[in-house]
Design a protein around this motif. Structure first.
Motif, short mmCIF file in Angstrom:
data_model
loop_
_atom_site.label_atom_id
_atom_site.label_comp_id
_atom_site.label_asym_id
_atom_site.label_seq_id
_atom_site.Cartn_x
_atom_site.Cartn_y
_atom_site.Cartn_z
N PRO A 99 0.71 -1.27 0.00
CA PRO A 99 0.08 0.14 -0.01
C PRO A 99 0.84 1.32 -0.11
O PRO A 99 0.22 2.38 0.01
N HIS A 100 2.05 1.09 -0.04
CA HIS A 100 3.10 2.15 0.13
C HIS A 100 4.00 2.20 -1.24
O HIS A 100 4.56 0.98 -1.48
N GLU A 136 -3.51 10.84 13.52
CA GLU A 136 -4.72 10.40 12.73
C GLU A 136 -5.12 9.24 12.37
O GLU A 136 -6.16 8.74 12.45
N MET A 137 -3.90 8.47 12.24
CA MET A 137 -4.15 6.74 12.07
C MET A 137 -4.78 6.36 13.33
O MET A 137 -5.40 5.48 13.10
N GLU A 138 -4.24 6.75 14.45
CA GLU A 138 -4.60 6.25 15.75
C GLU A 138 -6.21 6.38 15.74
O GLU A 138 -6.78 5.85 16.49
N ILE A 153 7.32 7.32 9.90
CA ILE A 153 7.26 6.83 8.43
C ILE A 153 6.95 5.14 8.82
O ILE A 153 6.04 4.57 8.05
N ILE A 154 7.82 4.62 9.61
CA ILE A 154 7.72 3.10 9.84
C ILE A 154 6.47 2.80 10.43
O ILE A 154 5.64 2.04 10.16
N ARG A 155 5.95 3.71 11.41
CA ARG A 155 4.83 3.42 11.99
C ARG A 155 3.47 3.47 11.15
O ARG A 155 2.51 2.57 11.04
N LYS A 206 1.04 0.24 9.63
CA LYS A 206 -0.47 0.15 10.26
C LYS A 206 -1.47 0.87 9.50
O LYS A 206 -2.37 0.53 9.38
N ALA A 207 -0.93 1.84 8.45
CA ALA A 207 -1.98 2.73 8.30
C ALA A 207 -2.80 2.11 6.70
O ALA A 207 -3.74 3.18 6.52
#
Length: 829
Positions: free
Chosen positions: A475-476, A557-559, A624-626, A630-631
């Motif tokens: 997705p990235h 925002e992701m969380e 960026i890794i997080r 997860k995003a």
């Protein structure tokens, strides 16, 4: 090119058999060797330059002689040319008036007066065109140009002779003796009307045979300029605008309705068919109209006002889920330049020549070939080989440099074996690579009917098929390439693809541009397409410290989105938005406010990632890794680009979490392995030539070209809507949750010190909480459109003031005072 249209089997591979043995094979090899030697001789740069110089001088000499002849030397030299031969006239040069001397006077008299008249100028044009193609190392098309030039000369001689027939010239006829006497014979044979009919037929035939070549010559200069622009990722903003025919059909799955436009003329329809020579026909108009009729019905059940707007002609974007951008109009293809692209740049002669050289080179190493298929692409030609049984694949793979040497190619790439094909592919750069126009790929059926959620038009494959990838499936994406190889244009092509497929309610961008110039052109889209922290002035991030802040805001925002998904009991943002459309959008909290927001896709694009890694390092890499880990499920996707794919920049964690890779030409095999986990990118030829890899499957593409002027036109089109449309409710960008550092976020817990620096919204929030008798951080977020951290800090300040009780897990806090007591407390604080 597929097997049905062209199947260039080798000469000795008939009926599936290999090369015959005996003397026949030796004769054939000798013949191939002789032909190859001739081909190599004429393809040599030195030979082409010498021939080009000869033809250029010949053209200049003829032009001087012809101009001198028309200027009066023809009349003055008529007696000398008629009574003496070239040798005799050369012995008395003072008697010749032509600037071309005796030969020029003789050639002008015989070619113009006694020949084809003013149509002789075509001979000069022919010489100049051939010389120019030789100098530019392009395919000459000698035989086709020569035959067309001869036919054009004859045709115009007769036509001019017919137009000037009956006019008495004391010196020579404008159509020459050939044109005059041909028409005189036609009049005697079939009459004056018959002569006119024959001339009209000649003109029509000439137009049919020569139109394509003339247009190719006419547009060649413009295409060369475009390729130079692509080389440096730079464009000329003052380039002249082209007059292009409008395309009235809807572009993009989400562009369901547009303002009424006039019906296309037959000329426009014919021009569209010739403008997309390698992608097939556009969708039939009936199908498009059917889609327009069916799509508004999706919204009919949930938004009666939308249907009313559609019927009245006031609504342009009926698929807008939120209703905030209901009048948004998608950009049309008219905003993009109508560049054309020819499929005959690599003709059969060049294919056969390269094919024979490959066969000969492999034969030198004892490798026999059963069959070869040829697929011509915009940048490279793919030779798909089926070797004889028993040939080791590694043996062919190790001959990469030898084949490149025999073909005199810039760099070839061997795919051994081709995945799922049972063949071996050899990609050979075309002598005359083409530019893939952005307009053509966006107008393709593949893009218009795509089911991708975030479609990216990445260009054309080696088989001339439009390639569309879905960012949500990756997705990235990680993009790398050396300076000037097309990386920036590739990023612009991705952004343009998304703008043509998604409306403002469905898509938001976070653009990071340390160079300050790459993404600045998109600044006008701030209120429509950007996401940013509320306290930031600029939507495009350029400073490293602000990059860290924005990335952490994205993490927040992701969380927050995951918390909402957990409450609604769905797994992905697509499921959530589908549920939102079905009625979740109308759910409200205890105070009448809407409880759940619509979640647009967020695409973060970071250019010059290496610069940030050098200055910030772990501070940038950690968020960026997080996000990368997860995003995906909550609709946040990242694209990072760098021109220096070293292990210090593209770390192991980044490579592991960015399965989508795009590699433009890089300087070394090591860089290629870092970006693709495989070699190959160092053999790309630049100018948008790239390798796209996802989940281990690699595809070679030619990136579409879009220049700055086109991007400016698209952004201006969208910005004018923002300025002129008063029905838009959304007056600010999409605000990301506020990021608060650890030292700020540790406050609260009932400590009165948190009241020393009260939030500006504190008093208004207190009145809101005590009136509703329910206190929760999420309610403050939705009420005031603020971030989670800021809402949490306000709630902690209320706890410190004794207004609300302590947090009890995921349940709302208890309100401890009445509205009247709250007013008295606020007056003392």
């Amino acid at each position: 090119m597929n097997n049905e249209t062209y199947n260039p089997n080798i000469t000795n591979a008939k009926k599936g058999k290999g090369a015959p043995s005996g003397s026949g094979k030796n004769d054939q090899e000798g013949k191939l060797t002789f032909i190859n030697r001739i081909s190599v001789f004429f393809s040599s740069a030195r030979t082409r330059i010498v021939l080009g110089i000869i033809l250029a001088l010949f053209a200049i000499y003829l032009l001087i002689s012809f101009v001198s002849f028309f200027a009066g030397a023809g009349i003055a030299d008529q007696n000398m040319v008629s009574n003496y031969d070239i040798v005799e006239n050369a012995q008395q040069p003072d008697q010749i008036s032509n600037l071309g001397a005796a030969v020029g006077a003789w050639a002008s008299d015989h070619i113009i007066a006694n020949g084809v008249g003013v149509a002789a100028v075509i001979l000069v044009i022919w010489s100049i065109v051939i010389a120019a193609r030789l100098f530019r190392n392009e395919k000459v098309h000698f035989f086709s140009y020569t035959l067309m030039s001869i036919f054009s000369t004859i045709t115009f001689s007769i036509l001019i002779g017919a137009l000037t027939y009956g006019i008495d010239y004391s010196f020579f006829h404008l159509g020459g003796a050939f044109g005059y006497y041909t028409n005189k014979w036609l009049i005697g044979a079939i009459g004056y009307i018959g002569m006119i009919a024959v001339n009209i037929i000649l003109l029509v035939i000439w137009g049919m045979l020569c139109y394509k070549t003339i247009m190719l010559i006419y547009t060649k200069t413009k295409e060369v300029i475009n390729r130079k622009k692509f080389d440096g990722d730079d464009v000329d903003e003052n380039a002249a605008e082209q007059n292009v025919e409008s395309l009235d059909e809807v572009i993009g799955r989400r562009q369901y309705a547009v303002e009424s436009q006039p019906e296309k003329t037959s000329k426009q329809e014919d021009e569209e068919k010739t403008s997309f020579p390698f992608m097939g026909k556009k969708p039939e108009k009936k199908k498009v109209e059917k889609k327009k009729q069916e799509q508004p019905q999706v919204q009919a059940s949930s938004e009666p006002a939308v249907m009313a707007g559609i019927e009245s002609g006031e609504v342009s974007n009926p698929n807008d889920p939120t209703g905030e951008y209901i009048h948004y109009k998608f950009p049309s293809l008219d905003l993009l330049e109508n560049r054309t692209m020819s499929v005959d740049r690599v003709d059969v002669e060049e294919q056969e020549s390269n094919k024979n050289r490959i066969i000969e080179t492999l034969g030198h190493y004892g490798i026999q070939i059963k069959h070869i298929d040829v697929h011509v692409g915009p940048t490279v030609t793919l030779f798909e080989i089926i070797p004889e049984d028993g040939v080791k694949v590694s043996k062919i793979r190790n001959l990469e440099d030898d084949i490149a040497l025999s073909l005199a190619a810039l760099g070839i790439r061997i795919i051994a074996p081709m995945p799922g094909r049972g063949t071996i592919g050899i990609e050979v750069p075309n002598r005359d690579p083409q530019v893939v126009p952005m307009r053509q790929v966006l107008a393709s059926k593949k893009f218009q009917e795509t089911k991708c959620k975030l479609p990216m038009c990445l260009g054309c494959t080696v088989t001339n098929e439009v390639f569309v990838a879905d960012l949500t499936k990756m997705p990235h994406l990680l993009v790398a390439g050396a300076t000037g190889k097309g990386k920036s244009v590739g990023l612009n092509a991705i952004i343009t693809s998304l703008l043509y497929s998604k409306g403002p309610s469905e898509l938001k961008f976070v653009l990071v541009d340390p160079k300050r110039v790459e993404f600045s052109v998109y600044a006008d889209l701030e209120k429509y397409f950007f996401a940013k922290p509320e306290d930031e002035d600029r939507a495009i991030v350029t400073q490293t410290d602000k990059v860290v802040k924005v990335l952490n805001c994205l993490v927040q925002e992701m969380e927050n989105r995951y918390e909402v998904l957990e409450e609604v009991k769905v797994r992905t943002v697509e499921d959530y938005n589908a549920k939102w459309r079905q009625g979740l959008r109308n759910e409200r909290d205890g105070h009448g406010d809407k409880k759940y927001p619509y979640m647009p896709y967020i695409v973060a694009i970071i250019d010059e990632f290496s610069d940030m890694m050098m200055t910030a390092g772990k501070e940038v890499e950690t968020p960026i890794i997080r996000i990368a880990q997860k995003a995906r499920a909550v609709g946040i996707h990242m694209i990072i680009a760098t021109q220096r794919p070293s292990v210090q920049v593209v770390t192991g964690l980044i490579r592991a979490n960015f399965p989508g890779r795009v590699a433009f030409a890089v300087s070394s095999s090591t860089d290629s392995r870092i970006i693709l986990d495989a070699p190959g990118a160092h053999r790309l030829i630049g100018r948008g030539d790239m390798l796209f890899s996802v989940n281990g499957e690699t595809t070679r593409l030619q990136c579409p070209f879009i220049d700055t002027k086109e991007i400016v036109d698209i952004c201006d089109f969208i910005r004018e809507q923002e300025e002129n449309d008063r029905n838009i409710e959304h007056e600010h960008p999409f605000y990301l949750p506020e990021y608060v550092g650890e030292t700020e976020n540790n406050g609260g817990g009932g400590d009165a010190s948190s009241l020393k620096d009260r939030d500006p919204l504190f008093e208004e929030a207190v009145r809101y909480i005590v009136q509703g008798d329910v206190a929760s951080t999420s309610s403050l977020q939705r009420r005031y459109e603020i971030g989670y951290n800021r809402a949490g800090r306000i709630m902690d300040q209320m706890e410190a003031a004794g207004i609300v009780g302590p947090a009890t897990g995921g349940k709302p806090r208890k309100v401890l005072i009445s509205p009247a007591d709250a007013e008295g407390l606020l007056s003392t604080l």
